[in-house]
Design an enzyme around this catalytic site. Structure first.
Site, PDB file in Angstrom:
ATOM      1  N   LYS A  35      32.754 -18.560  27.450  1.00 44.78           N
ATOM      2  CA  LYS A  35      32.398 -19.987  26.973  1.00 44.78           C
ATOM      3  C   LYS A  35      32.047 -20.789  28.060  1.00 44.78           C
ATOM      4  O   LYS A  35      31.065 -21.537  28.093  1.00 44.78           O
ATOM      5  CB  LYS A  35      33.271 -20.480  25.955  1.00 44.78           C
ATOM      6  CG  LYS A  35      32.648 -21.582  24.689  1.00 44.78           C
ATOM      7  CD  LYS A  35      33.744 -22.154  24.034  1.00 44.78           C
ATOM      8  CE  LYS A  35      33.759 -21.415  22.709  1.00 44.78           C
ATOM      9  NZ  LYS A  35      34.796 -22.171  21.892  1.00 44.78           N
ATOM     10  N   THR A 121      43.250 -30.807  13.307  1.00 46.99           N
ATOM     11  CA  THR A 121      43.838 -31.023  11.919  1.00 46.99           C
ATOM     12  C   THR A 121      45.297 -30.371  11.957  1.00 46.99           C
ATOM     13  O   THR A 121      45.408 -28.980  12.006  1.00 46.99           O
ATOM     14  CB  THR A 121      42.948 -30.555  10.972  1.00 46.99           C
ATOM     15  OG1 THR A 121      41.535 -31.219  11.034  1.00 46.99           O
ATOM     16  CG2 THR A 121      43.534 -30.950   9.356  1.00 46.99           C
ATOM     17  N   CYS A 260      36.980 -25.821   7.140  1.00 43.74           N
ATOM     18  CA  CYS A 260      37.976 -27.221   7.073  1.00 43.74           C
ATOM     19  C   CYS A 260      38.301 -27.080   5.518  1.00 43.74           C
ATOM     20  O   CYS A 260      39.747 -27.024   5.456  1.00 43.74           O
ATOM     21  CB  CYS A 260      37.060 -28.478   7.485  1.00 43.74           C
ATOM     22  SG  CYS A 260      37.131 -28.615   9.062  1.00 43.74           S
ATOM     23  N   LYS A 320      26.848 -24.193   4.708  1.00 40.44           N
ATOM     24  CA  LYS A 320      25.909 -25.437   4.227  1.00 40.44           C
ATOM     25  C   LYS A 320      24.750 -25.463   4.993  1.00 40.44           C
ATOM     26  O   LYS A 320      24.677 -24.910   6.172  1.00 40.44           O
ATOM     27  CB  LYS A 320      26.712 -26.801   4.247  1.00 40.44           C
ATOM     28  CG  LYS A 320      27.404 -27.006   5.506  1.00 40.44           C
ATOM     29  CD  LYS A 320      27.910 -28.331   5.416  1.00 40.44           C
ATOM     30  CE  LYS A 320      27.978 -29.116   6.970  1.00 40.44           C
ATOM     31  NZ  LYS A 320      28.738 -30.342   6.834  1.00 40.44           N
TER      32      LYS A 320
HETATM   33  C1  UDX Z   1      34.297 -31.354   5.935  1.00 39.65           C
HETATM   34  C2  UDX Z   1      34.677 -32.869   6.016  1.00 39.65           C
HETATM   35  O1  UDX Z   1      33.450 -33.543   5.190  1.00 39.65           O
HETATM   36  C3  UDX Z   1      34.735 -33.452   7.430  1.00 39.65           C
HETATM   37  O2  UDX Z   1      34.994 -34.975   7.076  1.00 39.65           O
HETATM   38  C4  UDX Z   1      35.885 -32.878   7.922  1.00 39.65           C
HETATM   39  O3  UDX Z   1      36.077 -33.213   9.365  1.00 39.65           O
HETATM   40  C5  UDX Z   1      35.635 -31.330   8.273  1.00 39.65           C
HETATM   41  O4  UDX Z   1      35.293 -30.824   6.723  1.00 39.65           O
HETATM   42  P1  UDX Z   1      32.309 -29.738   6.490  1.00 39.65           P
HETATM   43  O5  UDX Z   1      33.009 -28.751   6.434  1.00 39.65           O
HETATM   44  O6  UDX Z   1      31.379 -29.748   8.087  1.00 39.65           O
HETATM   45  O7  UDX Z   1      33.153 -30.955   6.777  1.00 39.65           O
HETATM   46  O8  UDX Z   1      31.265 -29.878   5.755  1.00 39.65           O
HETATM   47  P2  UDX Z   1      30.911 -30.906   4.233  1.00 39.65           P
HETATM   48  O9  UDX Z   1      29.524 -31.506   4.381  1.00 39.65           O
HETATM   49  O10 UDX Z   1      31.895 -31.944   4.038  1.00 39.65           O
HETATM   50  O11 UDX Z   1      30.856 -29.832   3.060  1.00 39.65           O
HETATM   51  C6  UDX Z   1      32.056 -28.875   2.863  1.00 39.65           C
HETATM   52  C7  UDX Z   1      31.544 -28.074   1.720  1.00 39.65           C
HETATM   53  O12 UDX Z   1      31.468 -28.452   0.417  1.00 39.65           O
HETATM   54  C8  UDX Z   1      30.293 -27.374   1.810  1.00 39.65           C
HETATM   55  O13 UDX Z   1      30.312 -25.967   1.691  1.00 39.65           O
HETATM   56  C9  UDX Z   1      29.226 -27.898   0.913  1.00 39.65           C
HETATM   57  O14 UDX Z   1      28.134 -27.088   0.460  1.00 39.65           O
HETATM   58  C10 UDX Z   1      30.216 -28.276  -0.237  1.00 39.65           C
HETATM   59  N1  UDX Z   1      29.924 -29.382  -0.955  1.00 39.65           N
HETATM   60  C11 UDX Z   1      29.922 -30.708  -0.423  1.00 39.65           C
HETATM   61  C12 UDX Z   1      29.603 -29.168  -2.314  1.00 39.65           C
HETATM   62  O15 UDX Z   1      29.534 -28.346  -2.836  1.00 39.65           O
HETATM   63  N2  UDX Z   1      29.226 -30.480  -3.098  1.00 39.65           N
HETATM   64  C13 UDX Z   1      29.133 -31.860  -2.755  1.00 39.65           C
HETATM   65  O16 UDX Z   1      28.963 -32.447  -3.393  1.00 39.65           O
HETATM   66  C14 UDX Z   1      29.539 -31.800  -1.355  1.00 39.65           C
END
Ligand code: UDX
Length: 431
Positions: A35, A121, A260, A320
């Protein structure tokens, strides 16, 4: 400031590049030699919008370097961020062995006062344990402090989230440590909350658990909407207009994935349990999510008693949009069940295909070069990830190329009336 960031994953790379961009001298350290070689030759190992630019500018200008030499990286730095992985163990609790390993190196390399900051975390009380572990290896009894500075950045918008955070949380146990981090974050002009270390650690877990809970809540409401003939999008809008609830994270869909939310939920359940509290609420958040991921299959099975030999198109594989991350992506569960039912799967994703190929090997599924190829001759199309490009597909072309006309919109991206008019049989989530 001279900063070392240990762990060049999503969090470490973004944090390191952004701190360099703010004018600091940053060294990103990782024990994955390959990496580091890649990073040194300008190849970014992950897909994150804007990161390649940020890395190349700051590398060129000499503020950002990469090394696998942890001792050297540590001894030249004033602030050390730990951003190594804390993956889940079998019981859901966080595996802190990578942090422990880093702590040993830090203890043994201390040559002047340093502030050691947890970015990964971690469960509450890790700060206390980290201090003790570093101390054990700190033979020269050099002064150091430990702090917690949880990251809240989202994949896909990580750089924006870093530059423009809702808040920065700093957990410290003395003024000296607080001042170092306050100075570091000053250029962002963001609201900063200074707390004790335990509280900062809980803020991170509690925030992610709360957001997961919001998603599972709206998904449960969506299931009620399905039964009642209501529209969850309108329900979410009506709820979100209440400031106390807020509009964010009320998009019903086929559940949350990524590295996460699921992992942090389990870790909070595990640490609460260890401390003596049975967090049943969060267990249910997880159960709802596990079931929600498979709602497309439940819908298909209501139409067809057997899914054997059905051809299913999957649009979107990443957990996502705007990321190539497949970790704990709902697409994996959906595809695995389809395969076990004997269906044939064709899938397309704008950037996650390479990562998906590592999961579905030996021709288990067909990977398509375009969304249209994936839909050709399909009996059903399932939208799994709401990439923008899927919102603007020529849906008539898609419909005419399919064998049957089932459209399962796992992210509610289409207008049901419009797509039904095109001849699809549309099934959204909660509407
Ligand atoms: C998350 C937190 O938002 C962030 O603050 C933390 O540091 C890491 O975890 P991330 O996992 O990158 O970030 O994605 P996020 O945009 O929060 O979405 C997480 C999941 O929730 C995705 O699978 C998304 O599709 C889902 N989601 C999100 C929903 O199903 N509905 C929503 O309204 C929002």
């Amino acid at each position: 400031m001279k900063i070392a960031v240990i762990g060049a994953g999503y969090v470490g790379l973004v944090t390191g590049s952004c701190f360099a961009d703010l004018g600091n001298d940053v060294v990103c350290i990782d024990n994955d030699t390959e990496k580091i070689k890649k990073l040194n030759s300008g190849v970014i190992p992950i897909y994150e919008p804007g990161l390649d630019n940020l890395v190349s500018i700051n590398t060129l200008e000499g503020r950002l370097t990469f090394t696998d030499n942890i001792e050297q990286g540590i001894s030249n730095s004033e602030v050390i961020f730990i951003a190594v992985g804390t993956p889940p163990k079998d019981d859901g609790s966080a595996d802190l062995s990578a942090i422990e390993n880093v702590a040993k190196h830090i203890g043994a390399s201390l040559n002047s006062y340093k502030l050691i900051v947890e970015k990964s975390t971690v469960p509450v009380r890790t700060g206390e344990w980290l201090r003790g572990t570093i101390e054990k290896y700190n033979r020269n009894k050099v002064e150091f402090d430990v702090a917690s500075n949880p990251e809240f950045l989202r994949e896909g918008s990580a750089i924006q989230d870093f530059i423009n955070p809702d808040r920065v949380v700093i957990g410290v146990n003395n003024e000296k440590a607080a001042q170092v981090l306050l100075k570091l974050y000053e250029p962002l002009n963001a609201p900063i909350l200074v707390t004790d270390i335990n509280s900062a650690e809980i803020i991170k877990h509690a925030s992610n658990a709360f957001l997961s809970m919001k998603i599972s809540f709206i998904n449960a409401i969506a299931n009620v909407c399905d039964l009642a003939g209501a529209d969850v999008k309108k329900v979410a809008k009506g709820m979100g207009l209440d400031n106390r609830i807020g509009e964010g994270f009320l998009n019903a869909g086929i559940g949350f994935g990524g590295f996460c939310f699921p992992k942090d939920l389990d870790a909070l359940i595990a640490i609460s349990n260890k401390l003596g509290y049975d967090f049943n609420l969060l267990k249910e958040v997880r159960n709802i999510n596990d079931k929600q991921k498979l709602t497309p299959i439940v819908k298909l099975k209501k139409l067809w008693p057997s899914l054997k030999d059905k051809e299913i198109a999957i649009l979107g594989l990443a957990f996502k949009p705007n990321t190539d991350d497949m970790r704990l992506a709902p697409a994996i569960d959906i595809i695995n069940v389809l395969l076990s039912e004997g269906s044939k799967v064709k899938a397309y994703d704008p950037v996650a295909l390479e990562n998906a190929k590592k999961i579905f090997r030996n021709g288990a599924i067909t990977f398509s070069e375009t969304p249209y190829d994936a839909c050709l001759n399909a009996d059903a199309l399932i939208i799994v990830t709401e990439w923008n490009q899927f919102k603007y597909l020529d849906l008539l072309k898609v419909k005419n190329s399919m064998k049957d006309n089932i459209l399962i919109d796992g992210r509610n991206i289409y207008d049901p009336h419009k797509v039904n008019k095109l001849g699809f049989r549309y099934f959204g989530v909660g509407r």
